[in-house]
Design a protein around this motif. Structure first.
Motif, PDB file in Angstrom:
ATOM      1  N   PHE A   8       0.613  -1.071   0.098  1.00 49.63           N
ATOM      2  CA  PHE A   8      -0.015   0.320  -0.098  1.00 49.63           C
ATOM      3  C   PHE A   8       0.869   1.236   0.211  1.00 49.63           C
ATOM      4  N   GLY A   9       0.780   1.978  -1.236  1.00 50.82           N
ATOM      5  CA  GLY A   9       1.568   3.654  -1.000  1.00 50.82           C
ATOM      6  C   GLY A   9       0.844   4.307   0.478  1.00 50.82           C
ATOM      7  N   ALA A  42       4.747   4.734   4.159  1.00 48.93           N
ATOM      8  CA  ALA A  42       4.872   5.731   5.731  1.00 48.93           C
ATOM      9  C   ALA A  42       2.829   6.529   4.654  1.00 48.93           C
ATOM     10  N   MET A  43       1.970   7.263   5.347  1.00 50.74           N
ATOM     11  CA  MET A  43       1.306   7.913   6.123  1.00 50.74           C
ATOM     12  C   MET A  43       1.125   8.971   4.791  1.00 50.74           C
ATOM     13  N   GLY A  44       1.135   9.331   3.252  1.00 53.23           N
ATOM     14  CA  GLY A  44       1.014  10.443   2.417  1.00 53.23           C
ATOM     15  C   GLY A  44       1.765  11.550   3.218  1.00 53.23           C
ATOM     16  N   GLY A  45       3.000  12.055   2.208  1.00 54.25           N
ATOM     17  CA  GLY A  45       3.283  13.406   3.337  1.00 54.25           C
ATOM     18  C   GLY A  45       4.788  13.711   4.732  1.00 54.25           C
ATOM     19  N   VAL A  46       4.094  12.169   5.656  1.00 58.86           N
ATOM     20  CA  VAL A  46       4.634  12.223   6.678  1.00 58.86           C
ATOM     21  C   VAL A  46       6.542  12.012   6.354  1.00 58.86           C
ATOM     22  N   THR A  47       6.948  11.430   4.622  1.00 61.69           N
ATOM     23  CA  THR A  47       8.112  11.232   4.577  1.00 61.69           C
ATOM     24  C   THR A  47       9.401  12.811   4.509  1.00 61.69           C
ATOM     25  N   ASN A  48       8.087  13.647   3.170  1.00 59.84           N
ATOM     26  CA  ASN A  48       8.208  14.618   2.977  1.00 59.84           C
ATOM     27  C   ASN A  48       8.654  15.506   3.854  1.00 59.84           C
ATOM     28  N   SER A  72      11.005   6.411   9.984  1.00 59.85           N
ATOM     29  CA  SER A  72      10.251   6.286  11.236  1.00 59.85           C
ATOM     30  C   SER A  72       8.678   6.971  10.565  1.00 59.85           C
ATOM     31  N   GLY A  73       8.716   7.002   9.877  1.00 59.30           N
ATOM     32  CA  GLY A  73       6.930   6.424   9.094  1.00 59.30           C
ATOM     33  C   GLY A  73       6.574   6.060   8.520  1.00 59.30           C
ATOM     34  N   GLU A  74       6.797   4.875   8.594  1.00 58.21           N
ATOM     35  CA  GLU A  74       6.799   3.400   8.631  1.00 58.21           C
ATOM     36  C   GLU A  74       6.441   3.160   9.274  1.00 58.21           C
ATOM     37  N   GLN A  75       6.884   3.122  10.473  1.00 52.15           N
ATOM     38  CA  GLN A  75       6.967   2.254  11.606  1.00 52.15           C
ATOM     39  C   GLN A  75       5.383   2.745  12.129  1.00 52.15           C
ATOM     40  N   MET A  76       4.310   4.095  11.715  1.00 56.44           N
ATOM     41  CA  MET A  76       3.518   4.181  12.134  1.00 56.44           C
ATOM     42  C   MET A  76       2.851   3.436  11.688  1.00 56.44           C
ATOM     43  N   SER A  77       2.676   3.368   9.924  1.00 54.63           N
ATOM     44  CA  SER A  77       1.570   3.634   9.287  1.00 54.63           C
ATOM     45  C   SER A  77       1.414   1.817   9.311  1.00 54.63           C
ATOM     46  N   CYS A  78       2.779   0.485   9.913  1.00 53.56           N
ATOM     47  CA  CYS A  78       2.480  -0.635   9.852  1.00 53.56           C
ATOM     48  C   CYS A  78       1.693  -1.225  11.415  1.00 53.56           C
ATOM     49  N   GLY A 152      10.558   3.607  -2.034  1.00 53.45           N
ATOM     50  CA  GLY A 152      11.294   2.458  -1.573  1.00 53.45           C
ATOM     51  C   GLY A 152      10.350   1.382  -0.981  1.00 53.45           C
ATOM     52  N   SER A 153       9.432   1.823  -0.990  1.00 55.62           N
ATOM     53  CA  SER A 153       8.425   0.703  -0.199  1.00 55.62           C
ATOM     54  C   SER A 153       7.948  -0.262  -1.771  1.00 55.62           C
ATOM     55  N   ASP A 154       8.158  -0.201  -3.457  1.00 57.64           N
ATOM     56  CA  ASP A 154       8.236  -0.910  -3.966  1.00 57.64           C
ATOM     57  C   ASP A 154       9.154  -2.111  -4.103  1.00 57.64           C
TER      58      ASP A 154
END
Ligand code: ASP
Ligand code: MG
Length: 404
Positions: A8-9, A42-48, A72-78, A152-154
């Motif tokens: 999921f993007g 990560a939730m959209g915008g978080v990485t930016n 860290s953005g991906e930690q939150m969404s997962c 890079g999640s792809d």
């Protein structure tokens, strides 16, 4: 055990409501014959946002700390996805790259996955669990957190599909699939039902922002079928697969364009063996990607004009390298940012003569001047004035009948 990877993007997990929707999609697949591995951005915008913060603190932020920060953005969404699945009664757990571990090599900020240890995830799948794995991140041999480059999640999803021998990898995003050209610009653009890896690579690296190009290359090498579809609509998407799986009725599969190229011309270069090499050597040493190249011999046979394209962001560096290059002699250096590159892409052109002619004729009829040309086996690119971008894409879309 039939395994499927669902990725999921950022937009798909962008809000709490959307995460609920994602959990519903996951639950649907887990009720089918599949064992499901989930990968999330990560939730959209978080990485930016995180990157912005690092830039405010230093214009030379340490790359290894950058990786700790942006991963860290991906930690939150997962965690949010796993928590929602738990709430719905499913056994689910989040995993960060280092916990699996997903081993990477290469530079911080643009590492590559070399190994994924399967045991913990396999055991969890066998026990009926749904693992939620953070995309975009891994761990280096010296146990530092690494990331895989923007988008890079792809790559995480494709490499998980590879190591777990998944039957399929589905990339859920905010568009319905890959289109013949940008549907925001050309209303008659059509969703492509299936496209080969090679064509998709050209489409992706030339501007269709559906997937990270390097991950398509990984999928190609490992022969992994990818389905790209929207997480918002329950509709068929685009299958990215090997050429022989595709029955084709069109010569051209898609048209892409980029607007961030710049044209560099060296006027009156002394024409002798080795000049082109002398010009391009320092550029390549400084990681400047030269794309299209043309060289004209002047009438007197002693001088030549050399034109090539680079990414706009490399203009400053390129100028400096050329001006400081003592091995070349030229009269003038011209740089033009007011250009765009239009490419027609299709494996059909390998076996069909006359495609180049049709492209040039269609552009000529609309009075569009071609400045530079480059071709490969499955692609023809032309550089034109930026203001003609829409007109060019539109006429080529019609010429090659991509609207139906
Ligand atoms: N969150 C990361 C990024 O924004 C990775 C990804 O979205 O795939 O680049
Ligand atoms: Mg993304």
């Amino acid at each position: 055990m039939k395994i499927i990877v669902l990725k999921f993007g950022g937009t798909s997990v962008g809000t709490v409501e959307r995460i609920k929707n994602v959990a519903r999609i996951i639950s649907k697949y887990s009720k089918q014959k599949y064992k499901v591995i989930v990968v999330s951005s990560a939730m959209g915008g978080v990485t930016n946002d995180l990157i912005k913060k690092s830039k405010l603190l230093s214009n030379d932020f340490s790359l290894s700390e950058y990786d700790v920060l942006v991963s860290s953005g991906e930690q939150m969404s997962c965690a949010l996805i796993a928590g929602r699945l738990n709430h719905m009664g499913y056994k689910s757990q989040s995993w960060m790259g280092w916990q699996i571990p997903i081993l990477t090599e290469g530079r911080h900020g643009s590492s590559r996955i070399i190994q994924i240890y399967k045991k913990k995830i396999m055991d969890f799948l066998k026990s009926g669990g749904i693992p939620i794995i953070s995309g975009f991140q891994g761990i280096s041999l010296d146990k530092r957190i690494t990331t895989l480059g923007r988008g890079g999640s792809d790559a995480s999803a494709i490499m998980l599909a590879k190591f777990f021998k998944a039957e399929k990898c589905i990339i859920f995003t905010d568009v319905e699939g890959v289109y013949t050209t940008d549907p925001n610009m050309i209303k008659s653009a059509k969703k492509i039902s299936s496209i080969s890896y090679e064509e998709m690579l050209e489409m992706a690296s030339l501007g269709a922002k559906v997937m990270q190009p390097i991950s398509i290359q990984d999928a190609r090498l490992n022969r992994i079928d990818i389905d790209v579809k929207s997480s918002f609509k329950n509709k068929a998407g685009t299958l990215i697969t090997k050429r022989k799986n595709i029955s084709r009725n069109k010569i051209i599969t898609g048209i892409s364009f980029t607007k961030n190229d710049a044209k560099v011309t060296l006027v009156g270069v002394k024409d002798k063996p080795g000049v082109a090499a002398s010009i391009f050597k320092p550029l390549s040493q400084n990681y400047i990607n030269v794309d299209m190249v043309v060289q004209n011999i002047s009438a007197n046979g002693r001088e030549t004009d050399l034109t090539f394209t680079i990414k706009s962001e490399d203009i400053k560096k390129t100028k400096k390298l050329i001006k400081n290059n003592r091995n070349i002699d030229f009269r003038n250096l011209l740089i033009n940012k007011n250009v765009s590159k239009i490419s027609i892409i299709g494996v059909g052109m390998i076996t069909t003569p006359g495609v180049t002619f049709r492209m040039f004729q269609a552009l000529a009829k609309k009075n569009i001047n071609i400045q530079v040309i480059s071709t490969s086996e499955i692609k023809i690119s032309v550089l034109i004035n930026k203001e003609n971008t829409n007109k060019a894409v539109s006429v080529l879309h019609k010429e090659f009948k991509l609207y139906n």
